[in-house]
Enzyme design. Structure first.
Site, PDB file in Angstrom:
ATOM      1  N   GLU A  15       1.570  -0.516  -5.059  1.00  0.00           N
ATOM      2  CA  GLU A  15       0.392   0.321  -5.303  1.00  0.00           C
ATOM      3  C   GLU A  15       0.798   1.780  -5.169  1.00  0.00           C
ATOM      4  OE1 GLU A  15      -3.679   2.063  -3.648  1.00  0.00           O
ATOM      5  OE2 GLU A  15      -1.791   1.931  -2.564  1.00  0.00           O
ATOM      6  N   ASP A  26       0.825  -1.194   0.000  1.00  0.00           N
ATOM      7  CA  ASP A  26       0.000   0.000   0.000  1.00  0.00           C
ATOM      8  C   ASP A  26       0.868   1.257   0.000  1.00  0.00           C
ATOM      9  OD1 ASP A  26      -2.930   0.735   0.467  1.00  0.00           O
ATOM     10  OD2 ASP A  26      -1.932   1.931   2.012  1.00  0.00           O
TER      11      ASP A  26
END
Lengths: 651, 651
Positions: free
Chosen positions: A411, A382
């Site tokens: 990401e 993330d």
């Protein structure tokens, strides 16, 4: 090579330059896949007119012995060769080059033979060279050739006869008579397992998988969903964080700053009194339950990807145990996390540059290794671009040293330089700008960059159609035809792609006009869904994924060519595998609202098909078969009927 | 930077990448010129949203102290800056970057000031940062700003007032408050004297300069020629080898394998009983005479370039004194030199890879240093591509270490990879393919490569119109109009260019159709010439060279832009200096046989000229003045009248 020789005794006059593939002059790993050939090229030359030879050499980094495969010269001093690393491991490769005195001698001798009847000097030179061959087998063969040479007594015609003997030219490379061998500095290549390149992802919230509508799902519910997901042809099930969720500043429905008593909170608000990154949310079940789910997925031929979000809810145990890992304002508070324009009031960032960062970084690695020990082999990371970029190199190098099969997906939706750096730093795969590329120009430009620039050596795209954060405008407005179109684009343009669950149901309601956030987002509440509700596109997803599984052409990047179309709403491309035995032609209507027609120009000459030949085009989505002839073909694409065609071209 | 930090205490989160200019990731020198600005760029970024700062840093390699000049951000994380090395010396440069906590604080505070009335935390943060400033002056200023900040007592409006004060923003860079300073690895740059970039060369055989036709010329004759050469505007007089010439295998007229008793032989057949590379041909005079000639040239504002041909006639003293420097066949003979398809039966190659190459290489350096001690500062190196390429790096590095003002011109007409490598290895200038580039497409493509690709960082072209080896076909067939056209092309397309004497007389008789060799070549005999014979183009040469001397736009490379023309026989380009105060527009008729007309599209918007403005175009060749308006202009070029125009555009 290019430094002036300090000791002229160790000096090769050969130059080896511009070794490809390369990322940052050898500072970063090139990316490879076990069992896939790596094409290597370099400029090889020296002063003067000597004949040269060159090889690709390579070895696993943990082995001592080099392997070697020959290179051949193309034009302008470019040499090319191929090697195929078979293991999922770190390798190094390089190029060696040398003067080939036997071939130089043969060439000189051949030229002189046309002018002189006798070549006593060339006879002696040749014999001397053959006498230098080392190695039992090479020396034995060389001595037989030397005998034959001596028998010519220098007669030009007889020497020519020997030089025209194909056996002699079989012998020359085996003689390995190499003068002034030069070696380029090594280049590192991380050879991943095949899933690093090719795979189909399904993102789902475990808590949303309960059979009873609105109930909090468990890993046991997830196990029940496996057959359903497998039926659609997915390879990877990716789960948002599965850890305990904080209560302080917990978000309510639709990102409300205050949560109600029943609100479940965002899974990215990691950590509570019940534990942190190495704990499982109690309502999902136990660690054992998670392991059972992972095992069941594996039995079904799939694997689990976990989210790794290096951040904490205010209730995370770290906040008390390691206050030094958080940056405090002068009033003692901690500023919440941001990824502008997004604000995460329920999340504290970790201060990766804090004074005792060594401990913090080690702890992060422990988290990854903890889940690795539970069998997790893929991590979706993330927001990596909000942590020090080189932290990721440190982490991924450290993890892959012992676990080369562990894959990391970045990401990072951010600036090009940062996205590229994260890929160079070691991320196996990367999220991309695909989500926002809609027009033919945007798509082809972006795909050209990914496939046909140096990015291809280190940046592996994973095309997501949607994410819990990104419900793209065209999906909101275009409805099911847009969902079908974007699915086929993602699935055929990139060897890895994924959907976030709900996509198969064409869920497309945003919070408001101009927003990419889902209304009643699953990030903050538990939805009720009928996974087989009418209007779903499960069959299309299954057909697309079947085509991907059956066709090697769709399992690679770098092998795409766009087909010229006149209509800007029609995107067509062709992909093929290495031997060009598998050819897939995709034609997509980019306009979800209207029928589009076009005359496409199939480059049949590239496939070895003549103008007069008939070839079969089988549509892998519908199953229809056509017989085409020639390069020019009319297509009519009606979005109400389907997104277009994925043809298997059969010669 | 990109290696994972082994000790996390020394770790900057900043990334600095893609530092330009660069040659081979720092392995080779970038080329610069004393007093000329060097434009430096790099990608600079980090995770997150902090404000950053960056500087170019540079120093002479022999100094310890770095100098610094600020960079500014362009887009996509690219930063740019400039430094100007003033000395003819080896330098290194790099980029430093850092987090700028004061600006980050000011930005954050400004945003909060719009929302909150009081900013007590920001007040404390700001004061703490100001308290960290070091250095007497910076600390004193910082403490004054801290006092002002404290006086605001956290009132948002007052803090905003301070942040809106331009004085504060003058102070911020001076504060030099830099966190986590990162530095890119150094890049070397060889800063040459200006003659390395800009100069006009005249090649002449000293033995051909006698006043009495057919007599063997001397250095004294050369002195008499100086005024004549200077009148044409040349800067460098380049002499083929001036050493004793061998007798064994001496070439006769027109490259005959047998010389007659009176034949003078090729000056490249260096060495006889009278001496080798450190001797002067007795018929030319003495070493003192040579020095007198060099001094006279210097007085006239010119300098002498010597030929350095690392090879020997069979009579060279080395052949006896150092038999080990030559490669012998089994019958004891030495194979003569070749540069295919050329054969030099009168020359032995030195074996640069012989076992005791160290001694041979050192002797070669001694030759260069010998002539350097006699005042020679430019060497034109004969066929460097037939010697080990890295020998040249060794030699040039070794010579320039103590004599940075010595320049080397590579006469390598060979494959692109080798020509490029020699330039990277240290050659100040290089001969080029210009001689064979005639069509508009050929010329523009080649010039684009030289000026607008990474070649520009290390490859400095010297455009010769002709050489003793190259009488190009278009000169043979096109006569004086072709000579005029090629002269203007060479002189305007490249900051350095040259002619081989005889060009001014339009000498253009080849040995035979299809050959580039001069009939009765000066290489093998002494010609008789009248330097002022009718039909000479001395006036045009003088005008062209005057334009070059008067206009900085013509003294640089990398600043060329081709002007679109519709007629393929019309080549037009514009060059300008750094401040765009000097603009030169050249229009040339590439067709020596016929009148050509065209409508050219002058990019006046680049010069800040509006469509309605009148500007002056003065033809530097003819002196005519025109007043133009707008971008579209008709030109008519009659080869019988002249080669075209070299306009000075005056706003």
């Amino acid at each position: 090579m290019p430094t002036p020789p300090s000791d002229l005794r160790d000096f090769s006059p050969l130059v080896i330059e511009n070794l490809q593939p390369d990322v940052g002059a050898g500072r970063f790993n090139v990316k490879g896949v076990a069992g896939h050939p790596v094409r290597v090229s370099a400029l090889v030359y020296k002063d003067g007119q000597d004949f040269l030879g060159a090889s690709v050499i390579w070895r696993r980094r943990d082995r001592v012995q080099w392997e070697e495969s020959p290179m051949r010269p193309l034009e302008n001093d470019v040499w090319e060769g191929v090697f195929t690393p078979e293991d999922n491991a770190a390798y190094v490769f390089s190029v060696e080059a040398w003067m080939d005195p036997l071939t130089s001698w043969a060439d000189r001798t051949r030229k002189k033979a046309g002018v002189n009847e006798s070549l006593p000097i060339e006879l002696e030179e040749g014999a001397a060279l053959l006498g230098m061959c080392r190695g039992k087998e090479a020396a034995a063969q060389a001595s037989r050739w030397a005998e034959r040479l001596m028998r010519t007594r220098g007669n030009s015609a007889d020497i020519l006869g020997m030089l025209d003997d194909p056996e002699f030219w079989n012998f020359v490379p085996k003689a390995k008579l190499r003068f002034f061998v030069a070696r380029h500095e090594e280049r590192p290549i991380m050879v991943d397992r095949p899933r690093a390149l090719f795979g189909t992802w399904y993102e789902m919230f475990p808590r949303s998988q309960a059979a009873v509508p609105g109930a909090h799902g468990t890993f046991k519910d997830c196990i029940r969903r496996i057959a359903d997901i497998r039926e659609m042809g997915f390879d990877v099930i990716y789960l948002p964080p599965i850890h305990p969720i904080g209560i302080t500043n917990r978000k309510g429905r639709n990102n409300a700053l205050k949560a109600g008593p029943k609100d479940v909170g965002s899974p990215w608000g990691i950590g509570s009194a019940e534990g942190g990154h190495m704990a499982v949310h109690p309502k999902l079940g136990t660690l054992k339950d998670f392991e059972a789910f992972a095992a069941a997925a594996k039995d079904a031929g799939m694997e689990i990807a976990l989210d790794f979000a290096a951040q904490c809810s205010p209730d995370h145990p770290y906040v008390k145990e390691h206050p030094e890992w958080f940056r405090r304002l002068s009033d003692g508070t901690i500023r919440y996390a941001e990824n502008p324009p997004k604000k995460y009031q329920d999340i504290y960032p970790l201060d990766f540059m804090c004074v005792n960062r060594q401990e913090l970084w080690e702890e992060m690695k422990r988290i990854v290794l903890f889940w690795a020990a539970k069998g997790v082999r893929i991590f979706r990371v993330d927001n990596p671009h909000t942590k020090p970029l080189l932290f990721w190199r440190w982490l991924i190098d450290g993890v892959q040293k012992d676990h080369p099969d562990i894959l990391f997906l970045a990401e990072a939706f951010t600036r090009p330089s940062v996205m590229k750096f994260l890929a160079k730093a070691g991320f196996t795969q990367s999220y991309t700008y695909f989500t926002w590329r809609n027009s033919k120009w945007e798509l082809t430009t972006y795909l050209e960059e990914l496939n046909h620039t140096p990015m291809r050596n280190y940046f592996r795209p994973n095309f997501f159609t949607n994410t819990p954060d990104i419900l793209q405008e065209i999906l909101q407005k275009g409805g099911p035809p847009a969902f079908r179109m974007r699915l086929v684009l993602a699935a055929t343009l990139s060897a890895s792609y994924g959907i976030y669950s709900g996509y198969e149901l064409c869920e497309n309601t945003a919070t408001h006009e101009g927003s990419e956030e889902y209304l009643n987002s699953e990030k903050y509440e538990i939805p009720s869904r009928d996974w087989h509700a009418p209007g779903n596109i499960r069959d299309l997803i299954a057909a697309v994924n079947r085509a991907r599984h059956d066709h090697p052409a769709l399992q690679q990047n770098g092998n795409i060519e766009f087909i010229p179309t006149r209509n800007d709403a029609v995107l067509a491309h062709v992909k093929w595998d290495d031997g060009m035995t598998d050819i897939i032609v995709t034609v997509v209507n980019l306009d979800p609202y209207a029928v589009q027609e076009d005359q496409i120009q199939l480059p049949i000459w590239k496939f070895g098909i003549e103008e007069w030949q008939t070839f079969e085009m089988r549509d892998l989505l519908g199953g229809d078969k056509y017989h085409w002839k020639g390069r020019e073909h009319y297509v009519r694409l009606d979005p109400s009927l389907g997104p277009g065609h994925v043809f298997h071209l059969k010669k």
